[in-house]
Scaffold this motif. Structure first.
Motif, PDB file in Angstrom:
ATOM      1  N   SER A  40      34.332 -44.746   0.158  1.00 37.12           N
ATOM      2  CA  SER A  40      35.443 -45.656  -0.163  1.00 37.12           C
ATOM      3  C   SER A  40      35.265 -46.369  -1.506  1.00 37.12           C
ATOM      4  O   SER A  40      36.151 -47.090  -1.951  1.00 37.12           O
ATOM      5  CB  SER A  40      35.589 -46.709   0.949  1.00 37.12           C
ATOM      6  N   ILE A  41      34.125 -46.148  -2.147  1.00 39.93           N
ATOM      7  CA  ILE A  41      33.841 -46.837  -3.408  1.00 39.93           C
ATOM      8  C   ILE A  41      34.421 -46.074  -4.593  1.00 39.93           C
ATOM      9  O   ILE A  41      34.347 -44.845  -4.663  1.00 39.93           O
ATOM     10  CB  ILE A  41      32.317 -47.000  -3.583  1.00 39.93           C
ATOM     11  N   ASN A  42      35.003 -46.812  -5.522  1.00 39.44           N
ATOM     12  CA  ASN A  42      35.532 -46.214  -6.749  1.00 39.44           C
ATOM     13  C   ASN A  42      34.395 -46.128  -7.774  1.00 39.44           C
ATOM     14  O   ASN A  42      34.110 -47.088  -8.490  1.00 39.44           O
ATOM     15  CB  ASN A  42      36.684 -47.059  -7.299  1.00 39.44           C
ATOM     16  N   TYR A  43      33.747 -44.981  -7.851  1.00 37.76           N
ATOM     17  CA  TYR A  43      32.573 -44.841  -8.702  1.00 37.76           C
ATOM     18  C   TYR A  43      32.908 -44.796 -10.190  1.00 37.76           C
ATOM     19  O   TYR A  43      32.019 -44.949 -11.033  1.00 37.76           O
ATOM     20  CB  TYR A  43      31.772 -43.599  -8.297  1.00 37.76           C
ATOM     21  N   LYS A  44      34.159 -44.609 -10.514  1.00 37.67           N
ATOM     22  CA  LYS A  44      34.551 -44.609 -11.922  1.00 37.67           C
ATOM     23  C   LYS A  44      34.346 -45.982 -12.547  1.00 37.67           C
ATOM     24  O   LYS A  44      34.223 -46.099 -13.770  1.00 37.67           O
ATOM     25  CB  LYS A  44      36.007 -44.172 -12.065  1.00 37.67           C
ATOM     26  N   SER A  45      34.330 -47.014 -11.712  1.00 34.61           N
ATOM     27  CA  SER A  45      34.141 -48.377 -12.219  1.00 34.61           C
ATOM     28  C   SER A  45      32.715 -48.876 -12.020  1.00 34.61           C
ATOM     29  O   SER A  45      32.412 -50.044 -12.264  1.00 34.61           O
ATOM     30  CB  SER A  45      35.117 -49.334 -11.521  1.00 34.61           C
ATOM     31  N   VAL A  46      31.808 -47.977 -11.585  1.00 32.31           N
ATOM     32  CA  VAL A  46      30.402 -48.340 -11.369  1.00 32.31           C
ATOM     33  C   VAL A  46      29.571 -47.876 -12.560  1.00 32.31           C
ATOM     34  O   VAL A  46      29.700 -46.738 -13.008  1.00 32.31           O
ATOM     35  CB  VAL A  46      29.851 -47.702 -10.072  1.00 32.31           C
ATOM     36  N   ASP A  47      28.737 -48.755 -13.083  1.00 32.33           N
ATOM     37  CA  ASP A  47      27.891 -48.418 -14.223  1.00 32.33           C
ATOM     38  C   ASP A  47      26.431 -48.220 -13.830  1.00 32.33           C
ATOM     39  O   ASP A  47      25.680 -47.550 -14.534  1.00 32.33           O
ATOM     40  CB  ASP A  47      27.964 -49.536 -15.272  1.00 32.33           C
ATOM     41  N   MET A  48      26.026 -48.828 -12.718  1.00 28.62           N
ATOM     42  CA  MET A  48      24.644 -48.710 -12.268  1.00 28.62           C
ATOM     43  C   MET A  48      24.571 -48.755 -10.750  1.00 28.62           C
ATOM     44  O   MET A  48      25.286 -49.526 -10.119  1.00 28.62           O
ATOM     45  CB  MET A  48      23.788 -49.838 -12.860  1.00 28.62           C
ATOM     46  N   ILE A  49      23.698 -47.898 -10.191  1.00 28.18           N
ATOM     47  CA  ILE A  49      23.445 -47.908  -8.752  1.00 28.18           C
ATOM     48  C   ILE A  49      21.969 -48.184  -8.532  1.00 28.18           C
ATOM     49  O   ILE A  49      21.105 -47.514  -9.103  1.00 28.18           O
ATOM     50  CB  ILE A  49      23.823 -46.565  -8.093  1.00 28.18           C
ATOM     51  N   ILE A  50      21.680 -49.190  -7.713  1.00 28.29           N
ATOM     52  CA  ILE A  50      20.305 -49.499  -7.331  1.00 28.29           C
ATOM     53  C   ILE A  50      20.182 -49.226  -5.839  1.00 28.29           C
ATOM     54  O   ILE A  50      20.962 -49.751  -5.042  1.00 28.29           O
ATOM     55  CB  ILE A  50      19.959 -50.974  -7.608  1.00 28.29           C
ATOM     56  N   ILE A  51      19.224 -48.395  -5.466  1.00 30.46           N
ATOM     57  CA  ILE A  51      19.059 -48.085  -4.050  1.00 30.46           C
ATOM     58  C   ILE A  51      17.617 -48.293  -3.619  1.00 30.46           C
ATOM     59  O   ILE A  51      16.689 -47.795  -4.247  1.00 30.46           O
ATOM     60  CB  ILE A  51      19.528 -46.633  -3.747  1.00 30.46           C
ATOM     61  N   ASP A  52      17.439 -49.087  -2.573  1.00 30.67           N
ATOM     62  CA  ASP A  52      16.114 -49.370  -2.016  1.00 30.67           C
ATOM     63  C   ASP A  52      15.907 -48.450  -0.823  1.00 30.67           C
ATOM     64  O   ASP A  52      16.602 -48.559   0.187  1.00 30.67           O
ATOM     65  CB  ASP A  52      16.050 -50.844  -1.588  1.00 30.67           C
ATOM     66  N   VAL A  53      14.949 -47.525  -0.946  1.00 32.28           N
ATOM     67  CA  VAL A  53      14.747 -46.522   0.107  1.00 32.28           C
ATOM     68  C   VAL A  53      13.465 -46.793   0.891  1.00 32.28           C
ATOM     69  O   VAL A  53      12.532 -46.004   0.894  1.00 32.28           O
ATOM     70  CB  VAL A  53      14.740 -45.092  -0.472  1.00 32.28           C
ATOM     71  N   ARG A  54      13.439 -47.913   1.563  1.00 34.09           N
ATOM     72  CA  ARG A  54      12.271 -48.238   2.390  1.00 34.09           C
ATOM     73  C   ARG A  54      12.183 -47.274   3.575  1.00 34.09           C
ATOM     74  O   ARG A  54      11.119 -46.929   4.041  1.00 34.09           O
ATOM     75  CB  ARG A  54      12.387 -49.676   2.908  1.00 34.09           C
ATOM     76  N   ASN A  55      13.322 -46.877   4.082  1.00 33.52           N
ATOM     77  CA  ASN A  55      13.375 -45.944   5.200  1.00 33.52           C
ATOM     78  C   ASN A  55      14.053 -44.661   4.744  1.00 33.52           C
ATOM     79  O   ASN A  55      14.481 -44.528   3.599  1.00 33.52           O
ATOM     80  CB  ASN A  55      14.133 -46.566   6.374  1.00 33.52           C
ATOM     81  N   GLU A  56      14.143 -43.718   5.640  1.00 33.76           N
ATOM     82  CA  GLU A  56      14.765 -42.437   5.305  1.00 33.76           C
ATOM     83  C   GLU A  56      16.280 -42.534   5.454  1.00 33.76           C
ATOM     84  O   GLU A  56      16.795 -42.790   6.542  1.00 33.76           O
ATOM     85  CB  GLU A  56      14.229 -41.328   6.228  1.00 33.76           C
ATOM     86  N   TYR A  57      16.981 -42.345   4.346  1.00 27.29           N
ATOM     87  CA  TYR A  57      18.445 -42.328   4.364  1.00 27.29           C
ATOM     88  C   TYR A  57      18.913 -41.044   3.679  1.00 27.29           C
ATOM     89  O   TYR A  57      19.481 -41.070   2.598  1.00 27.29           O
ATOM     90  CB  TYR A  57      19.013 -43.544   3.637  1.00 27.29           C
ATOM     91  N   GLU A  58      18.638 -39.929   4.321  1.00 28.51           N
ATOM     92  CA  GLU A  58      18.886 -38.638   3.700  1.00 28.51           C
ATOM     93  C   GLU A  58      20.342 -38.466   3.256  1.00 28.51           C
ATOM     94  O   GLU A  58      20.611 -37.999   2.144  1.00 28.51           O
ATOM     95  CB  GLU A  58      18.502 -37.510   4.651  1.00 28.51           C
ATOM     96  N   LYS A  59      21.278 -38.862   4.095  1.00 27.09           N
ATOM     97  CA  LYS A  59      22.693 -38.715   3.742  1.00 27.09           C
ATOM     98  C   LYS A  59      23.048 -39.566   2.538  1.00 27.09           C
ATOM     99  O   LYS A  59      23.772 -39.136   1.641  1.00 27.09           O
ATOM    100  CB  LYS A  59      23.583 -39.082   4.939  1.00 27.09           C
ATOM    101  N   VAL A  60      22.518 -40.790   2.522  1.00 22.06           N
ATOM    102  CA  VAL A  60      22.783 -41.706   1.408  1.00 22.06           C
ATOM    103  C   VAL A  60      22.184 -41.154   0.114  1.00 22.06           C
ATOM    104  O   VAL A  60      22.851 -41.117  -0.929  1.00 22.06           O
ATOM    105  CB  VAL A  60      22.211 -43.111   1.691  1.00 22.06           C
ATOM    106  N   LEU A  61      20.942 -40.697   0.189  1.00 20.25           N
ATOM    107  CA  LEU A  61      20.264 -40.180  -0.995  1.00 20.25           C
ATOM    108  C   LEU A  61      20.966 -38.940  -1.539  1.00 20.25           C
ATOM    109  O   LEU A  61      21.170 -38.800  -2.743  1.00 20.25           O
ATOM    110  CB  LEU A  61      18.809 -39.849  -0.662  1.00 20.25           C
ATOM    111  N   SER A  62      21.345 -38.041  -0.658  1.00 18.67           N
ATOM    112  CA  SER A  62      22.045 -36.825  -1.071  1.00 18.67           C
ATOM    113  C   SER A  62      23.384 -37.160  -1.716  1.00 18.67           C
ATOM    114  O   SER A  62      23.785 -36.546  -2.700  1.00 18.67           O
ATOM    115  CB  SER A  62      22.263 -35.895   0.131  1.00 18.67           C
ATOM    116  N   TYR A  63      24.045 -38.166  -1.161  1.00 16.85           N
ATOM    117  CA  TYR A  63      25.340 -38.568  -1.696  1.00 16.85           C
ATOM    118  C   TYR A  63      25.187 -39.164  -3.102  1.00 16.85           C
ATOM    119  O   TYR A  63      25.967 -38.861  -4.007  1.00 16.85           O
ATOM    120  CB  TYR A  63      26.013 -39.579  -0.763  1.00 16.85           C
ATOM    121  N   ILE A  64      24.180 -39.987  -3.280  1.00 17.93           N
ATOM    122  CA  ILE A  64      23.933 -40.597  -4.589  1.00 17.93           C
ATOM    123  C   ILE A  64      23.574 -39.525  -5.619  1.00 17.93           C
ATOM    124  O   ILE A  64      23.967 -39.605  -6.792  1.00 17.93           O
ATOM    125  CB  ILE A  64      22.820 -41.669  -4.510  1.00 17.93           C
ATOM    126  N   GLU A  65      22.831 -38.513  -5.193  1.00 24.02           N
ATOM    127  CA  GLU A  65      22.508 -37.400  -6.094  1.00 24.02           C
ATOM    128  C   GLU A  65      23.785 -36.721  -6.574  1.00 24.02           C
ATOM    129  O   GLU A  65      23.929 -36.401  -7.761  1.00 24.02           O
ATOM    130  CB  GLU A  65      21.626 -36.383  -5.373  1.00 24.02           C
TER     131      GLU A  65
END
Length: 206
Positions: A40-65
């Motif tokens: 639901s996020i409009n990534y065209k208006s995002v300049d930086m993404i910070i993600i803290d991966v203390r646990n396994e978030y495979e779907k989140v990580l794959s999506y960010i890639e």
């Protein structure tokens, strides 16, 4: 600059908001949980993404890639206190701007964030060294048994004629093997071979 922070820890949330508040280039910081609807996020208006991966978030990580590949201008910073080399390799491959494994104090973290914001990159040195060592090992493994023999002799200072006599092969065959070795390992001269073998303590290349 608009920043999207994907965080689970409230402590990390407070730290990042506090640090980025002092950055004049940052206009907005949006913090969401890893289980939020990332579509639901409009990534065209995002300049930086910070993600803290203390646990396994495979779907989140794959999506960010995928987002990084689609919007290459978005700076991606990964915070991984578990210091996982496999995860590091993934985000190096997708050209993440930062990979942080230790946050000793606010000032150091603020310094790293500032450097990334102004266009620099920051990677954990230990993980970077592991990656270099692995690439070097993979390069050696590309050589055939015969090429490894010739590599060692080149490192000992033998010329092509001397190598051909030692291995009972033609000088032309030696030239072909040397050319193949140079191509596979990225050498440009025999001097580089000698320095390479000295640096690696003349390990066995089989």
């Amino acid at each position: 600059m608009n920043v999207l922070a994907i965080l689970e820890s409230d402590i990390m949330k407070n730290l990042i908001e506090d640090v980025l508040m002092d950055e004049t280039a940052v206009q907005n910081v949006k913090v969401i949980k890893p289980n939020s609807d990332l579509h639901s996020i409009n990534y065209k208006s995002v300049d930086m993404i910070i993600i803290d991966v203390r646990n396994e978030y495979e779907k989140v990580l794959s999506y960010i890639e995928k987002i990084k590949k689609k919007y290459s201008y978005i700076k991606v910073i990964v915070i991984d206190v578990r210091k996982r080399s496999k995860l590091f390799k993934r985000f190096i491959k997708c050209r993440a701007e930062g990979y942080i494994v230790d946050i000793f104090d606010k000032e150091e973290f603020a310094y790293i964030m500032h450097k990334i914001i102004i266009g620099k990159k920051f990677y954990d040195l230990d993980l970077l060294q592991e990656l270099f060592d692995e690439d070097e090992k993979n390069g050696r493994n590309k050589l055939t048994i015969r090429e490894n023999e010739i590599l060692t002799l080149v490192g000992d200072g033998y010329n092509n004629k001397e190598i051909s006599q030692k291995l009972f092969i033609t000088e032309n065959t030696v030239k072909k093997h040397v050319s193949s070795i140079f191509t596979k390992l990225g050498f440009k001269s025999r001097k580089e071979v000698i320095l390479y073998l000295k640096k690696n303590k003349r390990a066995t290349y089989l």
